[in-house]
Design a protein around this motif. Structure first.
Motif, PDB file in Angstrom:
ATOM      1  N   GLN A 257       0.847  -1.195   0.000  1.00  0.00           N
ATOM      2  CA  GLN A 257       0.000   0.000   0.000  1.00  0.00           C
ATOM      3  C   GLN A 257       0.882   1.244   0.000  1.00  0.00           C
ATOM      4  N   ALA A 258       0.465   2.246  -0.791  1.00  0.00           N
ATOM      5  CA  ALA A 258       1.257   3.471  -0.893  1.00  0.00           C
ATOM      6  C   ALA A 258       0.537   4.687  -0.327  1.00  0.00           C
ATOM      7  N   ASP A 259      -0.788   4.675  -0.364  1.00  0.00           N
ATOM      8  CA  ASP A 259      -1.571   5.843   0.057  1.00  0.00           C
ATOM      9  C   ASP A 259      -2.498   5.420   1.184  1.00  0.00           C
ATOM     10  N   TRP A 260      -2.198   5.840   2.423  1.00  0.00           N
ATOM     11  CA  TRP A 260      -2.998   5.393   3.565  1.00  0.00           C
ATOM     12  C   TRP A 260      -4.371   6.046   3.608  1.00  0.00           C
ATOM     13  N   GLN A 261      -4.585   7.098   2.871  1.00  0.00           N
ATOM     14  CA  GLN A 261      -5.918   7.698   2.803  1.00  0.00           C
ATOM     15  C   GLN A 261      -6.788   7.027   1.744  1.00  0.00           C
ATOM     16  N   LYS A 262      -6.232   6.066   1.014  1.00  0.00           N
ATOM     17  CA  LYS A 262      -6.990   5.282   0.031  1.00  0.00           C
ATOM     18  C   LYS A 262      -6.428   3.862   0.047  1.00  0.00           C
ATOM     19  N   VAL A 263      -6.848   3.112   1.047  1.00  0.00           N
ATOM     20  CA  VAL A 263      -6.339   1.757   1.241  1.00  0.00           C
ATOM     21  C   VAL A 263      -7.165   0.789   0.399  1.00  0.00           C
ATOM     22  N   THR A 264      -6.503  -0.027  -0.368  1.00  0.00           N
ATOM     23  CA  THR A 264      -7.186  -0.998  -1.218  1.00  0.00           C
ATOM     24  C   THR A 264      -7.266  -2.350  -0.512  1.00  0.00           C
ATOM     25  N   SER A 265      -8.443  -2.956  -0.573  1.00  0.00           N
ATOM     26  CA  SER A 265      -8.629  -4.281   0.012  1.00  0.00           C
ATOM     27  C   SER A 265      -9.322  -5.185  -0.998  1.00  0.00           C
ATOM     28  N   PHE A 266      -9.156  -6.489  -0.802  1.00  0.00           N
ATOM     29  CA  PHE A 266      -9.714  -7.451  -1.738  1.00  0.00           C
ATOM     30  C   PHE A 266      -9.998  -8.750  -1.006  1.00  0.00           C
ATOM     31  N   GLY A 267     -10.731  -9.609  -1.648  1.00  0.00           N
ATOM     32  CA  GLY A 267     -11.030 -10.927  -1.103  1.00  0.00           C
ATOM     33  C   GLY A 267     -11.807 -11.717  -2.130  1.00  0.00           C
ATOM     34  N   ALA A 268     -12.212 -12.914  -1.751  1.00  0.00           N
ATOM     35  CA  ALA A 268     -12.978 -13.756  -2.663  1.00  0.00           C
ATOM     36  C   ALA A 268     -13.778 -14.750  -1.856  1.00  0.00           C
ATOM     37  N   LEU A 269     -14.863 -15.213  -2.416  1.00  0.00           N
ATOM     38  CA  LEU A 269     -15.652 -16.264  -1.781  1.00  0.00           C
ATOM     39  C   LEU A 269     -16.092 -17.255  -2.841  1.00  0.00           C
ATOM     40  N   ALA A 270     -16.268 -18.479  -2.402  1.00  0.00           N
ATOM     41  CA  ALA A 270     -16.659 -19.546  -3.320  1.00  0.00           C
ATOM     42  C   ALA A 270     -18.173 -19.612  -3.418  1.00  0.00           C
ATOM     43  N   LEU A 271     -18.684 -19.536  -4.633  1.00  0.00           N
ATOM     44  CA  LEU A 271     -20.110 -19.729  -4.874  1.00  0.00           C
ATOM     45  C   LEU A 271     -20.301 -21.203  -5.201  1.00  0.00           C
ATOM     46  N   ASP A 272     -20.621 -21.992  -4.166  1.00  0.00           N
ATOM     47  CA  ASP A 272     -20.684 -23.436  -4.361  1.00  0.00           C
ATOM     48  C   ASP A 272     -22.112 -23.873  -4.654  1.00  0.00           C
ATOM     49  N   LYS A 273     -22.278 -25.175  -4.862  1.00  0.00           N
ATOM     50  CA  LYS A 273     -23.570 -25.718  -5.266  1.00  0.00           C
ATOM     51  C   LYS A 273     -24.597 -25.709  -4.140  1.00  0.00           C
ATOM     52  N   GLN A 274     -24.161 -25.442  -2.907  1.00  0.00           N
ATOM     53  CA  GLN A 274     -25.102 -25.330  -1.808  1.00  0.00           C
ATOM     54  C   GLN A 274     -25.920 -24.039  -1.893  1.00  0.00           C
ATOM     55  N   MET A 275     -25.399 -23.058  -2.606  1.00  0.00           N
ATOM     56  CA  MET A 275     -26.112 -21.785  -2.752  1.00  0.00           C
ATOM     57  C   MET A 275     -27.132 -21.918  -3.882  1.00  0.00           C
ATOM     58  N   GLN A 276     -28.400 -21.871  -3.534  1.00  0.00           N
ATOM     59  CA  GLN A 276     -29.469 -22.054  -4.499  1.00  0.00           C
ATOM     60  C   GLN A 276     -29.581 -20.836  -5.423  1.00  0.00           C
ATOM     61  N   PRO A 277     -30.062 -21.035  -6.653  1.00  0.00           N
ATOM     62  CA  PRO A 277     -30.275 -19.884  -7.543  1.00  0.00           C
ATOM     63  C   PRO A 277     -31.191 -18.853  -6.893  1.00  0.00           C
ATOM     64  N   GLY A 278     -30.895 -17.593  -7.122  1.00  0.00           N
ATOM     65  CA  GLY A 278     -31.696 -16.518  -6.543  1.00  0.00           C
ATOM     66  C   GLY A 278     -30.849 -15.288  -6.301  1.00  0.00           C
ATOM     67  N   GLU A 279     -31.450 -14.289  -5.637  1.00  0.00           N
ATOM     68  CA  GLU A 279     -30.792 -13.013  -5.403  1.00  0.00           C
ATOM     69  C   GLU A 279     -30.141 -12.984  -4.029  1.00  0.00           C
ATOM     70  N   TYR A 280     -28.924 -12.460  -3.979  1.00  0.00           N
ATOM     71  CA  TYR A 280     -28.133 -12.406  -2.750  1.00  0.00           C
ATOM     72  C   TYR A 280     -27.571 -10.989  -2.583  1.00  0.00           C
ATOM     73  N   ILE A 281     -27.105 -10.728  -1.356  1.00  0.00           N
ATOM     74  CA  ILE A 281     -26.428  -9.465  -1.053  1.00  0.00           C
ATOM     75  C   ILE A 281     -25.108  -9.781  -0.366  1.00  0.00           C
ATOM     76  N   LEU A 282     -24.016  -9.273  -0.932  1.00  0.00           N
ATOM     77  CA  LEU A 282     -22.704  -9.366  -0.315  1.00  0.00           C
ATOM     78  C   LEU A 282     -22.501  -8.105   0.522  1.00  0.00           C
ATOM     79  N   GLN A 283     -22.306  -8.296   1.824  1.00  0.00           N
ATOM     80  CA  GLN A 283     -22.115  -7.174   2.749  1.00  0.00           C
ATOM     81  C   GLN A 283     -20.668  -7.131   3.203  1.00  0.00           C
ATOM     82  N   ILE A 284     -20.042  -5.968   3.077  1.00  0.00           N
ATOM     83  CA  ILE A 284     -18.654  -5.779   3.499  1.00  0.00           C
ATOM     84  C   ILE A 284     -18.631  -4.786   4.648  1.00  0.00           C
ATOM     85  N   ILE A 285     -18.072  -5.201   5.791  1.00  0.00           N
ATOM     86  CA  ILE A 285     -17.965  -4.335   6.969  1.00  0.00           C
ATOM     87  C   ILE A 285     -16.488  -4.099   7.249  1.00  0.00           C
ATOM     88  N   VAL A 286     -16.083  -2.844   7.246  1.00  0.00           N
ATOM     89  CA  VAL A 286     -14.695  -2.496   7.571  1.00  0.00           C
ATOM     90  C   VAL A 286     -14.701  -1.723   8.883  1.00  0.00           C
TER      91      VAL A 286
END
Length: 693
Positions: free
Chosen positions: A643-672
């Protein structure tokens, strides 16, 4: 059932590149039903009147027959030729949200056939007393939190502002809460009403002419006219919405009569305006209800006399449109519930009109009277209509429709899907252009009509209209563009298979809640598509810890492993070329298949720094479905390496969308969470809505 979700730690260089692109001035390529039957029918051959009948307790009576009614047009009894009882929606008009539902989560937009109730809550801030405002706000927040149900389309409006804009109707509680916070006391309007003497505060009651009475009457007339004009704008817009609609107005009322030397006289301008409003409400299937925003009044003669004139206007307006006026009640939510209970069903009564009703030479208001024979029953109905059939009005609208279809698509609370489009609007900030809004519109190329040019080249010609509206429905920014998309054969097949993304930027002129709307029109077929999104634009100078919009990317597990192994050998340009189209499509369309890896990235602004001049941030990711938490991530520290700019910190991640998740609408919530901060500014939340197909 809630389950713990493990976050996959992916490589991040590709997402970093796109996040930095959020701040760049990237330009797009230069060659790139109703849920119910019609309620009120006004034609030269039949008049249908919707009528509500309640018992002494305000409950709907459902077992009446045609012989229990009598109907009169202009005091002449007409034979009933059609009769039925119409239940509104289902027995329960949409379920209440789960107790575990998060009220701050965004909700999916309703389709017309999903709407069960359409409700406009209107604050008459032209008469609202500053002392009544806190109670009214609490009541409206309680309505949104506790009384609003699935399938409700709701708007919060005020008579002193622009209340005729349809994009204010929404099922998104976040947008409604923001609208409630915008309700303010209107000191200018209150000055008008206060100086009007008898306008909303009564008169001296002795019937003598006051030298200033003419001016007082004029000011009272202006106050009532502005309120009626605002209601006409709202009712006119609601005509295009499905079903039978409720407009519930909180008001101190308005004066119907002008005070003269010989006594009160009905103001002809107000009477004419009310007749037009009543006629429009009938044709739009809108019932207007009024609630006295003053609640219970002190038991003093002066106060009672002062309120009576204003209450007469409230009662008249509600009764003439088939609604009711609720006076002397401090619990506004009980009043709203009583109103909604009365909307659970109505009788539709039809009759053949008199031949003179639609006489073009007699432009008159035809008075209706409905009587019910059952003892103790109260009947509510619309008081009349002008002698113009709905078919005549429709002819006028159809004649002008080609020029207005784009605007109608843009302002409707429902998406137009002749062309499939998906919109995602992202907030971002950089040192060069400050805060901005980047909108990405995914367009299904299969819905465009391509012409074939020499050499197998295909060409599509389309218009784009994009606008942003503040929370009062006022347009803030506007983009109008025409694009000619010219594609060689291989690119044409790729566009048909994947679609393409149109993207544009609005600068942030002022923080606050906004509705962003886009419509696209194919010039060959005249097909239209539209989409909208609500976004609360933060103020980085005041709001403390803040998150940007979220960029998405999808890849398979095999692609992720290959990227990890080869990242050290890849140049920046190769990663950017490989990932850029994927990210644009994933971020704008947000339709994903299983199994796949969903990778996300965002920026964090205004983090506090420790003695070593570094932030201490943790992030947690949750997934919701239907307002319920279904996957819960574990808090983890944000990686600060590189990271170079502490006033603009970049973050990332990933999650697996597996077969247990049924078709439909979802919301990904990110809390920092900022572990160096305290109070309300310690955490910031961002959401992404997506669908598993």
């Amino acid at each position: 059932m809630k389950k713990t979700m493990s976050i996959i730690k992916p490589t991040c260089l590709g997402l970093l590149l796109v996040l930095s692109c959020l701040g760049q001035n990237v330009r797009p390529p230069q060659t790139p039903t109703a849920s119910e039957d019609e309620v009120v029918k006004i034609s030269t051959t039949v008049i249908q009147v919707d009528t509500t009948v309640t018992d002494k307790n305000g409950k709907i009576i459902t077992d009446l027959k045609a012989e229990d009614f009598e109907i009169f047009e202009n005091n002449e009894k007409r034979p009933i030729t059609f009769f039925s009882f119409v239940p509104v929606g289902s027995a329960t008009p949409g379920k209440l949200r789960s107790e575990n539902a998060n009220p701050a989560l965004p909700t999916a937009s309703l389709r017309p056939e999903q709407v069960r109730r359409t409700i406009a809550l209107i604050v008459d801030d032209l008469t609202l007393d500053i002392y009544d405002l806190p109670l009214l706000r609490r009541s409206m927040r309680r309505f949104v939190a506790e009384q609003m149900r699935d399938g409700d389309l709701v708007a919060i409006a005020r008579t002193g502002g622009s209340i005729g804009i349809l994009e204010q109707f929404t099922s998104d509680r976040r947008q409604l809460y923001a609208a409630i916070e915008k309700i303010k006391w209107n000191p200018l309007a209150k000055k008008i009403s206060a100086s009007a003497g008898g306008a909303v505060g009564g008169h001296d009651g002795i019937g003598l002419h006051d030298p200033d009475q003419e001016g007082d009457n004029h000011r009272a007339s202006m106050l009532a006219s502005q309120m009626i004009t605002g209601l006409r704008e709202l009712v006119s817009g609601m005509k295009r919405l499905p079903g039978r609609k409720s407009a519930i107005m909180f008001t101190e009322g308005f004066k119907l009569n002008a005070t003269e030397l010989v006594g009160p006289r009905r103001d002809p301008r107000i009477q004419a305006a009310l007749e037009k409003l009543v006629d429009l409400a009938a044709r739009s299937s809108v019932v207007i209800y009024t609630i006295d925003s003053r609640g219970l009044q002190a038991d003093e003669l002066a106060v009672i006399d002062a309120a009576k004139d204003a209450q007469d206007g409230m009662v008249y307006l509600a009764q003439q449109t088939g609604g009711m006026a609720i006076l002397k009640r401090n619990d506004f939510n009980l009043s709203i519930e009583r109103i909604l209970d009365s909307q659970k069903g109505y009788y539709l009564i039809g009759y053949t009109p008199d031949p003179e009703t639609f006489n073009a030479g007699k432009s008159r208001f035809n008075k209706l009277t409905v009587k019910v024979k059952r003892e103790g029953a109260t009947v509510a109905y619309r008081s009349g209509f002008f002698g113009v059939s709905n078919s005549k009005e429709d002819e006028i609208q159809i004649a002008s429709k080609p020029k207005e279809r784009m605007t109608e698509a843009l302002t409707s609370p429902f998406a137009v899907s002749d062309i499939a489009v998906n919109l995602n609007t992202l907030f971002g900030n950089d040192s060069q252009q400050g805060s901005f809004i980047r909108s990405l519109l995914h367009i299904n190329a299969k819905d465009l009509e391509f012409t074939e040019e020499p050499g197998g080249v295909r060409k599509a010609d389309f218009d784009v209209l994009a606008m942003s509206f503040n929370n009062e429905g006022i347009a803030v920014d506007r983009i109008v563009r025409n694009y000619v998309l010219t594609l060689p054969p291989k690119e044409y097949q790729k566009f048909l298979a994947e679609g393409f993304v149109y993207y544009f930027t609005f600068p942030v002129k002022q923080p606050g809640p906004y509705s962003f709307r886009v419509a696209i029109r194919d010039k060959q077929s005249e097909r239209i598509g539209s989409a909208s999104q609500f976004l609360e634009v933060p103020d980085l100078k005041k709001d403390g810890l803040t998150l940007s919009g979220v960029v998405l990317e999808t890849l398979s597990d095999e692609e992720l492993q290959r990227e990890r192994a080869a990242q050290s050998q890849l140049s920046v340009s190769r990663i950017e070329n490989r990932s850029y189209t994927n990210m644009l499509n994933a971020t704008s369309l947000r339709h994903f298949q299983r199994p796949t890896i969903l990778r996300y990235g965002f920026e964090v602004y205004n983090a506090k720094l420790d003695s070593a001049h570094k932030p201490r941030l943790t992030t947690q990711v949750n997934v919701y479905r239907d307002g319920k938490l279904v996957m819960e991530g574990k808090p983890s520290a944000i990686d600060l390496i590189g990271q170079a700019d502490w006033q603009k910190v970049t973050s990332f991640g990933a999650l697996a969308l597996d077969k247990q998740m049924q078709p439909g609408e979802y919301i990904l919530q990110i809390i920092v969470t900022d572990n160096l901060a305290s109070g309300k500014r310690k955490s910031s939340i961002q959401f992404v809505q997506f669908e598993i197909v």
